[in-house]
Design an enzyme around this catalytic site. Structure first.
Site, PDB file in Angstrom:
ATOM      1  N   ASP A   1     118.714 107.063  85.090  1.00 21.08           N
ATOM      2  CA  ASP A   1     118.047 107.712  83.915  1.00 21.08           C
ATOM      3  C   ASP A   1     118.921 108.696  83.427  1.00 21.08           C
ATOM      4  O   ASP A   1     119.877 109.332  84.008  1.00 21.08           O
ATOM      5  CB  ASP A   1     116.602 107.716  84.464  1.00 21.08           C
TER       6      ASP A   1
HETATM    7  C1  BGC Z   1     113.213 107.832  80.283  1.00 14.55           C
HETATM    8  C2  BGC Z   1     113.851 106.468  80.042  1.00 14.55           C
HETATM    9  C3  BGC Z   1     114.540 106.319  78.799  1.00 14.55           C
HETATM   10  C4  BGC Z   1     115.362 107.101  78.815  1.00 14.55           C
HETATM   11  C5  BGC Z   1     116.420 107.065  77.522  1.00 14.55           C
HETATM   12  C6  BGC Z   1     114.676 108.771  79.877  1.00 14.55           C
HETATM   13  O1  BGC Z   1     114.039 110.163  79.751  1.00 14.55           O
HETATM   14  O2  BGC Z   1     112.745 108.323  81.349  1.00 14.55           O
HETATM   15  O3  BGC Z   1     112.645 105.655  80.648  1.00 14.55           O
HETATM   16  O4  BGC Z   1     114.927 104.893  79.040  1.00 14.55           O
HETATM   17  O5  BGC Z   1     115.044 108.692  78.606  1.00 14.55           O
HETATM   18  O6  BGC Z   1     115.804 107.313  76.410  1.00 14.55           O
END
Ligand code: BGC
Length: 919
Positions: free
Chosen positions: A442
């Site tokens: 993530d």
């Molecule tokens: C979130 C993810 C997301 C990623 C990209 C993160 O802050 O937890 O679920 O896919 O950002 O936007």
């Protein structure tokens, strides 16, 4: 065609690319020919089968299948020809520019001018030959531009076309290609392939997010510099096809080996056509609708150049204070698994090489939904019992459905940052479940291993994540994986580990066909995004996901012919941005249908419709990080005066024949970093609802939400309550259809709806424990039952369940029973119902939940119609992970079965496992 390089690295590289392009063109032509031969054979087969007067059983099926395969072959052949033509033209362009370069060198007198001129002529000849070849390919393509055999099977125009075959080559050739690339890559290039950058072009003056280390001005420049060095494997957060093409060109040209970029994005509930939020889609319990929704999203995403969705979010959520409950399928592992698999199929189809498909990335592995206190990002402590039985099943289902990617979670799981857990990514995901795709971290999670107080520095962080099994790092700037070469040199990571990780990423690019065609057609993208079929699919999904929580006296549906006026009350009733819900960025507000719009369109000039917001927009105490994206921060209309507006709303309601009040949370109050300490309706919404109801005008409450809210007063005092969630682009149109009875609601709650925040977490599948008869009196100040149970949802029909049978009633340990029930719609109109089956094991190696969902079927029954619905309960439904055995077990026991319309179903039967073997 071959050309001797003269030692300049840039030119060598281009000449090699020309040769590679040519080779690919040859391969594509061969495949086109093979497809043509296969087509001829299939056609013969089909006509032979069609000629049979006495068709053996199944021959029609055969013919149908042969027809489908033939269609697929035609499309494959046509695409192969188009690929071959494109590759030849690309090769010709490279020869042209090499010829120009040699002529310029001859003119300025660098090297031997005669030799340069000779080389230039050779390149010109090669370019001309390639263009002739491309024309042949075009002719070949035209040959295939014939009508497909199966009516309506034109792939390009269809949402979910089951095209067979793999245009990008088989596993062996992909492996060989990856080996070849790996053998030529430098350590920095390998680390680059394992790096994914956000690419943020934010509106001028946007507030950057300091917590993310985001600097609005410099971020895009830093990323472009990495592209120019050939040290980026993937980008995220770009949705404009022209911009994607531009960045792809920078990526391909900047990379010595011409390796294309993967573009990922949060395609959560639609790209341009916005579907209801995921929790709403889950509330439809309609697997086909869920699959179709993500197929539409995939088609739009792929058209603009996005190859990969960071979805589905399959985290089980049992604490609605956690804002991300809106992104998942709720509290239940069985429903969660079914919804997860459907979404993966929707995104990926049967084969990623098909047009209009993208990689699915279930997230966040694992346990993220159990954040302590419902506070996003906070630590999670889960027993293995809960992980295996509750939190893992949706991931496993997604992996079994073929998901090409998995994303890590942010938080510590049982004291170890999830993103550095070898157990999760190697032992469970790869070794136990056989996951063959790649894992992405993530955002900034690998760097954060230092922040967590786990890794010593970025090199250590990179080494620990990559060793745990995290292939790609998602970073805003300054990735930890840039330190991988250092980690290898220092001996912290073996080069073979890095190669394995790079392999996963390159394989994904090859499977997607990106090496053949990394760019998108911007005109086509425009037409795909405007496809009216997508809007219709979104409308239907919104219609199917609404949950009718209460309908006293059959207030709904409203009869347009008996109404003179309708009051539509509440600030959310006409808010386009809120109707769409969180986690969307590419929306078109102009075409979003609000509840007010939908009602107005449905009644035309037959009924007078008045709207009053009544109360101001409510702001968060701490702003949302998503407010930095344009249009996300709500605002009151100019000149808004609260007291006057409140009084006006009450007057409008008093004067109307019916009041429709829309309450809920503004979209920036739910989603990531949107946890709440309360479940009350924000602002003066309760007061507004009470004032409207006090006028005596019959009142319908519409709830716009992604989590359960405190509706205790409404549940006692407002006759009709319809949960419309954040219903998406066509939300208002769907809601109007439901209000006026063009369709019946049929959604069911995917979570237990608590009465108050003090009850959470509240689930229906608790264990009996001590004094189960007192279960509803665990608190002395409030019932410890939900306000609305899991699986609850009414319709305009009335369903009766009878004649439950289980056969046989005694089975061996590995046996199965058939459960069957008669379901009757006793009302006069057609309506949907989700028939649910719950199971309880009476004794065994663990205390099992009082009930667990183990089967469901959505049926639509005409008025007064009856149908038998059947379920099979076998070892898969009975197996669970036992703490006593530290393994999966199948206990011999007695089982209770309930079947009905929600988790409180009373119709019950039993069966026994293991007493007597049945043969
Ligand atoms: C979130 C993810 C997301 C990623 C990209 C993160 O802050 O937890 O679920 O896919 O950002 O936007």
């Amino acid at each position: 065609m071959t050309n001797s390089g003269d030692g300049e690295p840039g030119r060598d590289h281009r000449v090699r690319r020309a040769a590679e392009a040519r080779q690919r063109a040859d391969q594509a032509r061969e495949r086109a020919q093979e497809a043509r031969d296969r087509l001829a054979e299939l056609r013969q087969d089909q006509s032979r089968l069609m000629r049979h007067d006495e068709r053996p059983t199944g021959s029609a099926d055969h013919a149908e299948r042969a027809g489908a395969l033939a269609d697929a072959s035609i499309r494959q052949a046509r695409r192969a020809a188009a690929n071959a033509a494109a590759a030849n033209r690309a090769s010709a362009d490279v020869h042209d520019s090499a010829a120009r370069l040699h002529n310029q060198l001859a003119e300025v007198g660098i090297g031997d001018p005669d030799e340069h001129r000779r080389q230039a002529r050779q390149h010109q000849r090669d370019a001309a030959a390639d263009r002739v070849e491309a024309e042949h390919d075009d002719e070949l393509g035209e040959h295939f531009a014939i009508r497909p055999m199966r009516a309506g099977a034109e792939a390009d125009g269809e949402v979910a076309d089951p095209v067979e075959g793999d245009m990008t080559g088989d596993a062996d050739s992909i492996r060989a290609r990856v080996d070849e690339l790996l053998s030529k890559m430098t350590p920095a290039e390998k680390a680059g392939q394992l790096t994914q950058y956000f690419y943020f072009r934010l509106p001028a003056g946007a507030d950057a997010e300091p917590a993310l280390g985001l600097e609005v001005e410099t971020q895009p420049r830093t990323v472009e510099a990495a592209l120019a060095r050939g040290e980026a494997g993937s980008l995220l957060f770009v949705t404009d096809p022209a911009e994607i093409n531009r960045l792809q060109r920078l990526g391909v040209d900047g990379n010595r080996l011409g390796i294309p970029l993967l573009f990922g994005f949060d395609v959560i509930h639609g790209l341009r056509t916005i579907f209801p939020v995921p929790i709403a889609m889950a509330a439809s319990w309609d697997i086909e609708t869920i699959e179709r929704g993500q197929a539409v999203a995939a088609r739009e995403a792929r058209a603009v150049g996005i190859h990969w969705a960071f979805a589905p979010m399959v985290d089980i959520a049992r604490d609605p204070r956690w804002g991300r409950i809106v992104e998942g399928a709720g509290e239940d592992p069985f429903l969660g698994a079914a919804v997860a698999a459907a979404q993966v199929r929707g995104f990926q189809g049967a084969d990623l090489a098909q047009p209009d498909r993208i990689i699915a990335g279930p997230k966040h592995f694992a346990g993220y939904g159990a954040a302590i206190g419902g506070r996003d990002y906070d630590e999670v402590n889960l027993s293995e019992y809960e992980l295996w039985n509750v939190y893992f099943p949706p991931f496993r289902a997604a992996v079994e459905a073929g998901a090409g990617n998995v994303m890590t979670a942010y938080m510590d799981l049982d004291g170890v940052p999830a993103a550095a857990s070898r157990w999760l990514f190697t032992d469970v995901l790869r070794q136990t479940w056989g996951f063959g795709g790649f894992v992405v971290s993530d955002a900034n999670v690998v760097r954060n291993l230092v922040t967590h107080g786990f890794a010593t520095d970025l090199t250590d962080a990179a080494a620990r994540a990559v060793t745990a099994g995290v292939d790609m790092e998602m970073a805003i700037t300054d990735p930890a994986y840039a330190h991988l070469p250092e980690a290898v040199q220092g001996g912290a990571v073996g080069e073979d580990v890095i190669d394995t990780r790079v392999r996963g990423v390159l394989e994904a690019k090859l499977r997607l066909g990106l090496f053949d065609d990394p760019y998108v057609d911007e005109d086509r993208a425009r037409s795909v995004l405007a496809d009216p079929a997508h809007r219709e699919a979104a409308r239907e999904a919104a219609e199917r996901s609404a949950v009718l929580l209460r309908n006293e006296g059959g207030l709904l549906p409203l009869d347009i012919d008996r109404l003179g006026s309708i009051a539509v009350i509440g600030p959310l009733a006409d808010s386009q941005r809120d109707t769409l819900g969180p986690w969307v960025f590419d929306f078109d507000l102009g075409e979003t249908v609000t509840v007010l719009d939908g009602i107005r369109r449905a009644v035309g000039d037959r009924v007078r419709v008045d709207h009053a917001a009544g109360i101001p927009v409510v702001q968060r105490v701490f702003p949302s990080m998503f407010d930095m994206f344009g249009g996300n921060r709500p605002a009151d209309p100019e000149g808004f005066e609260e007291d006057t507006e409140f009084a006006r709303a009450v007057d409008v309601a008093a004067a109307a024949d019916v009041a429709v009040v829309v309450v809920g949370e503004w979209q920036n109050m739910i989603g990531e970093a949107a946890s709440r300490s309360s479940l009350e309706l924000p602002g003066r919404q309760l007061e507004l609802m009470q004032a409207v109801a006090a006028t005596g005008t019959p009142t319908v409450l519409l709830v716009m939400n992604g989590r359960p809210l405190d509706l205790r007063w409404a549940a006692d005092n407002v006759p009709a309550i319809l949960d419309i969630w954040y219903p998406g682009s066509q939300g208002g149109a769907a809601v109007a259809g439901l209000l006026f009875g063009a369709a019946s609601p049929g959604g069911k709650l995917p979570f237990s709806w608590p009465r108050t925040v003090g009850q959470v977490p509240m689930i229906y599948s608790y264990t009996r424990s001590h004094e189960p008869d007192n279960q509803s009196r665990r608190y002395w100040d409030e019932a410890s039952t939900p306000l609305f149970p899991f699986g609850h949802g009414l319709s305009y029909g009335a369903f009766d369940y009878a004649d439950l049978t289980v056969e046989p009633t005694v089975i061996p340990t590995d046996g199965s029973v058939t459960v069957s029930v008669q379901v009757t719609n006793t009302a006069d109109r057609e309506a949907p119902e989700v028939v649910q089956l719950y199971l309880h094991q009476r004794h065994g190696s663990a205390s099992r939940p009082v009930r667990e969902l183990k089967g469901f079927q959505r049926v639509v029954l005409p008025g007064q119609a009856s149908r038998r619905v059947e379920f099979t309960i076998g070892p898969d439904q009975r197996r669970y992970w036992s703490t006593t055995e530290r393994d999966w077990v199948l206990d011999n026991s007695t089982f209770d079965v309930w079947v009905g319309g929600d988790s409180t179903a009373e119709l019950t039967a039993t069966f026994t496992v293991g007493r007597t073997a049945i043969h």
